[in-house]
Design an enzyme around this catalytic site. Structure first.
Site, PDB file in Angstrom:
ATOM      1  N   ASP A   1       0.828  -1.200   0.000  1.00  0.00           N
ATOM      2  CA  ASP A   1       0.000   0.000   0.000  1.00  0.00           C
ATOM      3  C   ASP A   1       0.866   1.254   0.000  1.00  0.00           C
ATOM      4  OD1 ASP A   1      -2.303   1.489   0.025  1.00  0.00           O
ATOM      5  OD2 ASP A   1      -2.661   1.285   2.171  1.00  0.00           O
TER       6      ASP A   1
ATOM      7  N   HIS B   1       3.375   3.187  -9.004  1.00  0.00           N
ATOM      8  CA  HIS B   1       3.182   1.752  -9.240  1.00  0.00           C
ATOM      9  C   HIS B   1       4.446   1.123  -9.834  1.00  0.00           C
ATOM     10  CE1 HIS B   1      -0.945   2.002  -8.073  1.00  0.00           C
ATOM     11  NE2 HIS B   1      -1.290   2.790  -9.079  1.00  0.00           N
TER      12      HIS B   1
ATOM     13  N   LEU C   1      10.476 -21.070  -4.191  1.00  0.00           N
ATOM     14  CA  LEU C   1       9.535 -20.139  -3.581  1.00  0.00           C
ATOM     15  C   LEU C   1       8.220 -20.211  -4.326  1.00  0.00           C
ATOM     16  CD1 LEU C   1       8.866 -17.653  -1.691  1.00  0.00           C
ATOM     17  CD2 LEU C   1       9.676 -16.209  -3.585  1.00  0.00           C
TER      18      LEU C   1
END
Length: 314
Positions: free
Chosen positions: A90, A107, A201
């Site tokens: 955020d 972004h 991962l």
């Protein structure tokens, strides 16, 4: 464009030894008298392929061991590392606004922070990383911003597909994907299929995701099974619901640690069922500024907590 580029340390890089030419010349007057059994070309190719497979397997094993043995930052203990870390990324737009930049720049900068986090999780032995990339509720944002985010997501997948495969990263995407652009839906299928056997991962990206929607869909699926006579109502339990949630794609569906940036103190409809006993860690830092030191701080905090799951420690 910013993208996931994970540099491999030189001592981790895979290298297959090449045969070296001898520094001396073998001479013998009797060389013509020696005879060697002929090896057919197909047989030779099989032997060569088998030899290469062994070398590659050994090098891959060394690479995995090096990952596992990488020293953790001071104050962290490997046996106390969370298996699953979830992140609400955020603050991108606020980061851009503070600098007089368009929201798209925030972004783009956020991708850089995500790149580093994925790398650290892979190096430090965390098995699952789930990031909240785009909430179902975010469809209400301005169309220009939504369109840019979809385009950014598509560009990242295209540019990093080979990187994910090379680094052993498995990628899954959860959420109501039917609302994504058709081309993006195809890319999601491609990256999921291409990386499904990777195991370093498990990188889960929540896009068009809603924790409430996830639970509702699970209940609907079970209701259909009850209606069709496949399940008795009294057989519906916690385990059955968990199997219907979108996080059934991973071995570790419950986040041990949730990190949220930008100073907001809420979970915002993210993995509501799965985070029943998740440890929460909030940062005032805006997501593009979140870095290695912040992540280490969150991990240290996690390792100092006592997880009782409703019980009491003796």
């Amino acid at each position: 464009m910013l993208s996931f580029r994970f540099p491999i340390p030189a001592d981790h890089a895979r290298s297959i030894p090449k045969s070296r030419r001898s520094s001396f010349t073998f001479r013998s007057n009797r060389i013509d008298s020696l005879s060697f059994p002929p090896i057919s070309i197909p047989r030779f190719q099989k032997l060569l392929a088998a030899t290469n497979d062994v070398v590659v397997a050994e090098e891959e094993g060394r690479e995995v061991n090096l990952r596992e043995e990488e020293q953790l930052p001071d104050g962290l203990r490997r046996e106390l590392m969370p298996r699953h870390v979830a992140v609400i990324m955020d603050g991108n737009v606020r980061w851009a606004q503070k600098r007089g930049l368009p929201s798209q720049a925030g972004h783009e900068a956020g991708v850089q922070s995500l790149r580093q986090l994925v790398e650290l999780c892979g190096r430090w032995g965390i098995k699952v990383l789930t990031v909240f990339a785009f909430s179902f509720d975010n469809w209400a944002r301005p169309q220009v911003e939504v369109g840019f985010l979809m385009s950014l997501f598509e560009r990242v997948i295209k540019s990093e597909l080979l990187t994910f495969e090379r680094e052993g990263i498995r990628v899954s995407v959860i959420g109501n994907l039917s609302r994504l652009p058709e081309q993006l839906q195809k890319l999601v299928i491609e990256v999921t299929e291409t990386t499904k056997k990777n195991s370093v991962l498990h990188f889960i990206v929540a896009v068009s995701y809603s924790g409430q929607y996830d639970i509702v869909q699970a209940c609907k699926n079970i209701a259909h099974k009850v209606k069709d006579g496949l399940v008795e109502p009294e057989d519906v339990d916690k385990s059955m619901i968990e199997q219907e949630l979108q996080t059934n794609c991973t071995e570790y569906p419950y986040p041990d640690l949730l990190i949220r940036t930008s100073g907001e103190l809420r979970v915002s409809n993210f993995m509501l069922w799965q985070m029943a006993y998740t440890e929460l860690c909030f940062f005032s830092t805006l997501w593009p500024d979140f870095g290695r030191d912040d992540f280490v701080e969150a991990l240290r905090s996690f390792q100092q907590r006592k997880r009782r799951y409703g019980g009491r420690n003796p």
